[in-house]
Design an enzyme around this catalytic site. Structure first.
Site, PDB file in Angstrom:
ATOM      1  N   SER A  63       1.925 -18.916   1.366  1.00  0.00           N
ATOM      2  CA  SER A  63       2.459 -17.568   1.527  1.00  0.00           C
ATOM      3  C   SER A  63       2.115 -16.738   0.287  1.00  0.00           C
ATOM      4  O   SER A  63       1.533 -17.236  -0.672  1.00  0.00           O
ATOM      5  CB  SER A  63       3.970 -17.636   1.739  1.00  0.00           C
ATOM      6  OG  SER A  63       4.278 -18.306   2.944  1.00  0.00           O
ATOM      7  N   GLY A  64       2.512 -15.466   0.317  1.00  0.00           N
ATOM      8  CA  GLY A  64       2.173 -14.566  -0.774  1.00  0.00           C
ATOM      9  C   GLY A  64       0.982 -13.690  -0.473  1.00  0.00           C
ATOM     10  O   GLY A  64       0.576 -12.884  -1.306  1.00  0.00           O
ATOM     11  N   LYS A 113      -8.750 -21.371   5.394  1.00  0.00           N
ATOM     12  CA  LYS A 113      -9.540 -20.935   4.242  1.00  0.00           C
ATOM     13  C   LYS A 113      -9.942 -22.158   3.428  1.00  0.00           C
ATOM     14  O   LYS A 113      -9.229 -23.163   3.411  1.00  0.00           O
ATOM     15  CB  LYS A 113      -8.727 -19.964   3.390  1.00  0.00           C
ATOM     16  CG  LYS A 113      -8.302 -18.696   4.149  1.00  0.00           C
ATOM     17  CD  LYS A 113      -7.567 -17.717   3.266  1.00  0.00           C
ATOM     18  CE  LYS A 113      -6.284 -18.282   2.715  1.00  0.00           C
ATOM     19  NZ  LYS A 113      -5.321 -18.666   3.753  1.00  0.00           N
ATOM     20  N   HIS A 226      -4.801 -16.277  -5.581  1.00  0.00           N
ATOM     21  CA  HIS A 226      -3.666 -17.085  -5.990  1.00  0.00           C
ATOM     22  C   HIS A 226      -3.307 -16.873  -7.457  1.00  0.00           C
ATOM     23  O   HIS A 226      -2.708 -17.732  -8.090  1.00  0.00           O
ATOM     24  CB  HIS A 226      -3.936 -18.572  -5.745  1.00  0.00           C
ATOM     25  CG  HIS A 226      -4.246 -18.893  -4.331  1.00  0.00           C
ATOM     26  ND1 HIS A 226      -5.535 -18.997  -3.858  1.00  0.00           N
ATOM     27  CD2 HIS A 226      -3.429 -19.104  -3.259  1.00  0.00           C
ATOM     28  CE1 HIS A 226      -5.499 -19.270  -2.561  1.00  0.00           C
ATOM     29  NE2 HIS A 226      -4.243 -19.331  -2.173  1.00  0.00           N
ATOM     30  N   GLY A 412       4.732  15.257 -13.024  1.00  0.00           N
ATOM     31  CA  GLY A 412       3.754  14.978 -14.065  1.00  0.00           C
ATOM     32  C   GLY A 412       2.378  15.592 -13.892  1.00  0.00           C
ATOM     33  O   GLY A 412       1.465  15.245 -14.643  1.00  0.00           O
ATOM     34  N   CYS A 414       1.735  19.194 -13.464  1.00  0.00           N
ATOM     35  CA  CYS A 414       1.687  20.659 -13.602  1.00  0.00           C
ATOM     36  C   CYS A 414       0.470  21.092 -14.400  1.00  0.00           C
ATOM     37  O   CYS A 414      -0.253  22.019 -14.016  1.00  0.00           O
ATOM     38  CB  CYS A 414       2.971  21.166 -14.260  1.00  0.00           C
ATOM     39  SG  CYS A 414       2.997  22.964 -14.529  1.00  0.00           S
ATOM     40  N   THR A 506      12.522  28.179 -12.841  1.00  0.00           N
ATOM     41  CA  THR A 506      11.187  28.227 -12.242  1.00  0.00           C
ATOM     42  C   THR A 506      10.336  29.211 -13.027  1.00  0.00           C
ATOM     43  O   THR A 506      10.788  29.806 -14.013  1.00  0.00           O
ATOM     44  CB  THR A 506      11.241  28.682 -10.775  1.00  0.00           C
ATOM     45  OG1 THR A 506      11.594  30.082 -10.732  1.00  0.00           O
ATOM     46  CG2 THR A 506      12.252  27.869  -9.979  1.00  0.00           C
ATOM     47  N   PRO A 570       8.074  23.443 -16.855  1.00  0.00           N
ATOM     48  CA  PRO A 570       6.623  23.558 -17.040  1.00  0.00           C
ATOM     49  C   PRO A 570       6.029  24.785 -16.339  1.00  0.00           C
ATOM     50  O   PRO A 570       5.124  25.433 -16.870  1.00  0.00           O
ATOM     51  CB  PRO A 570       6.079  22.263 -16.441  1.00  0.00           C
ATOM     52  CG  PRO A 570       7.234  21.318 -16.433  1.00  0.00           C
ATOM     53  CD  PRO A 570       8.445  22.153 -16.237  1.00  0.00           C
TER      54      PRO A 570
END
Length: 595
Positions: A63-64, A113, A226, A412, A414, A506, A570
């Protein structure tokens, strides 16, 4: 210092069984064999061994790698998937349980696999099942193209190309083919597929610490799935360079891992490794397709982009190429209800990716209309040119500061957004703006912004420009008073459509004071330049005052007021900056012309 990775889990020992329980709750067509935690098998709810009249196709492994393998269980694909613990091959008893649960008289194909644990456990289970009277065939997929031809017995690792083999075999089985024919098609597919992976980070196993093996500016090429180290560690590169390298490796004539040459057809699969945004996968796909077509002469029949076989939370991707033919395409296009299988794009007959955008009649300059020669600027045109250039350059210089502020109170970007608009304005000013026509120039600036800025800022500035244009175009001779009226009209339009008012934190908190002072100063009899400078100082003071405001509009309104203290808005700072720069440039330009 190594830190334990953060996971949304309960007991690390229960992650696989709890994943399976959630999966079958989500997809009613799936069931699991009751035998937790030792037996972890997901199977089709409509496939019961004794009554199932088609070849059963079973895969599995550690799994994973979700959604592999359980996410590919369904009619037209896998009949069952056997899960081991995270990165651990499933035990023989679990594999046998899956075989017995879904295999009927037509027999069973195991697709695995190429890892030692999978080969041993599935192989032993196959032998035991044969001794019980089941018809069993096995196909092993080793599609890794990162390593040189192996000298030992391990061979090439199985990677995301296995998913395409699943689909081919599942469709063949669903079509009613015999076990021998299903196995033959799966084997043919496995021999026509190649994969290579690239990692930006190391995965974190549940309950374990996060490895610091990779530095912040490093990536690994040729990794497995893995968490093992890649074939090489290199400095971080652009995705275009990475894609070029990976395709070159997969298609290497030296290794000849993939039997594909110029003039062949292929299927492309771009696979995310667990923590890769769809945006980045699509950027890779947009490079890989023309690279295959133009550089290698390979026609791309299908493109599959998404998350197919992961390595837990690893950032990175793998690229898979499968040589295609009519039969493989038929199998890939066959319907399936497996929840994780996507819809592929039809490459050969699809329409062009680009379609011209219908453009309605507009008073602004058409896209193909440019100024044929340099204009002879009037005094007002020179002033306008200087103001626009100074305002744009100020925003370009302020990019990092704006991004820094915005990273604390917004999303982040602007500074980047303003930079994009400012650089486009400087470029378009060379060939597209009739600077002697102030109203038309303001309208064209709005068009430039609309094309390149995007987001809330882009549309608000476009509204601002369009409202100013509507105000200015009514006057043949534009004076400072008309500019003041235009600024007031712009503010009213932005407030109407954006909903913000003074004190909402604003850009209006910079523009409203500027407008107020500009009108007051002109009414008091100040000359236009003095009034412009005074209003720009008011804009800057208004922007600074946002440090103490509670946000009532924009993304900052979702943030705790404690995080906003001492950080200016900003958008307000950007507005004040370009306004102030424009005012100072007009003052300097005027003084230069008088001296």
């Amino acid at each position: 210092m190594a830190l334990q990775g953060k996971k949304l889990i309960n007991n690390p020992d229960d992650v696989v069984t709890e994943f399976i329980e959630g999966l079958v709750e989500t997809y009613p067509g799936l069931q699991y064999l009751d035998g937790f935690p030792e037996i972890k098998v997901v199977l089709r709810a409509d496939a019961v061994g004794g009554a199932y009249d088609k070849v059963a196709v079973i895969s599995g492994g550690g799994s994973g790698h979700e959604p592999a393998h359980a996410g590919f269980v369904g009619p037209g694909m896998l009949t069952a998937a056997v899960s081991g613990d995270v990165f651990a091959s499933p035990p023989v008893d679990s594999i046998l349980a899956a075989i017995r649960a879904v295999t009927g008289t037509m027999g069973c194909l195991l697709i695995i696999k190429n890892y030692t644990g999978d080969r041993l456990n599935f192989g032993l289970a196959a032998e035991q099942a044969k001794s019980e009277g089941y018809k069993i065939e096995m196909v092993i997929v080793g599609d890794d193209c990162a390593l040189p031809p192996p000298r030992g017995i391990a061979g090439r690792r199985g990677l995301a190309g296995t998913i395409l083999v699943h689909k081919v075999a599942g469709a063949a089985a669903d079509a009613g083919l015999s076990l021998a024919d299903v196995a033959a098609e799966a084997k043919h597919a496995s021999e026509a597929v190649g994969t290579m992976g690239v990692a930006l980070s190391v995965c974190t196993l549940p309950g374990q610490v996060t490895s610091d093996r990779l530095g912040p500016e490093q990536i690994e090429l040729g990794l497995g799935i893995h968490g093992e180290p890649g074939a090489a560690v290199v400095e971080l590169q652009t995705v275009d360079v990475v894609v070029e390298h990976v395709l070159k490796q997969i298609l290497s004539q030296e290794t000849q891992y993939l039997p594909i040459t110029r003039g062949s057809n292929a299927v492309l699969l771009i696979n995310g490794l667990g923590a890769t945004p769809v945006m980045e996968l699509m950027i890779a796909a947009r490079k890989a397709v023309p690279e295959l077509q133009l550089e290698y002469g390979i026609a791309v029949d299908r493109v599959y982009t998404g998350t197919f076989m992961t390595s837990l939370d690893m950032a990175g991707l793998s690229i898979t190429i499968m040589r295609s033919d009519e039969n493989i395409l038929q199998r890939l296009d066959a319907p399936t209800k497996a929840p994780a299988w996507p819809v592929g794009s039809e490459g050969r007959n699809r329409p062009p990716a680009k379609f011209p955008v219908p453009v309605p009649p507009s008073p602004s300059m058409k896209d193909d209309e440019i100024l044929s020669e340099r204009q002879e600027l009037s005094k007002q045109g020179c002033m306008l040119e200087a103001a626009i250039e100074a305002a744009a350059k100020e925003l370009i210089d302020l990019k990092d500061n704006l991004n820094d502020w915005d990273s604390k109170v917004g999303d982040g970007d602007c500074g980047t957004t303003m930079y994009r608009g400012a650089t486009a304005i400087l470029e378009d000013m060379k060939t597209r703006y009739h600077l002697n026509d102030a109203a038309g120039t303001v309208n064209e600036i709005g068009s430039t912004i609309r094309k390149v800025m995007g987001g809330t800022s882009g549309i608000l500035y476009d509204i601002l420009c369009k409202a100013a244009y509507a105000s200015l175009k009514q006057n043949k001779n534009i004076t400072a008073y008309e500019w003041a009226d235009a600024l007031e009209a712009s503010i009213a339009a932005v407030s109407k459509y954006g909903g913000a008012r003074a004190g909402y934190r604003t850009m209006l908190d910079a523009l409203i004071p500027a407008s107020t002072v500009l009108k007051q100063s002109l009414k008091a009899g100040d000359d236009p330049v003095t009034a412009f400078i005074a209003s720009s100082e008011a804009a800057l003071a208004g922007a600074e005052s946002t440090k103490q405001m509670q946000a009532k509009a924009g993304r900052s309104s979702y943030i705790s007021p404690d995080h906003l203290v001492s950080i200016p808005d900003p958008g307000a700072m950007a507005a004040a900056a370009w306004y102030r720069a424009a005012a100072l440039s007009v003052k300097n330009k005027l003084h230069a012309s008088e001296s």
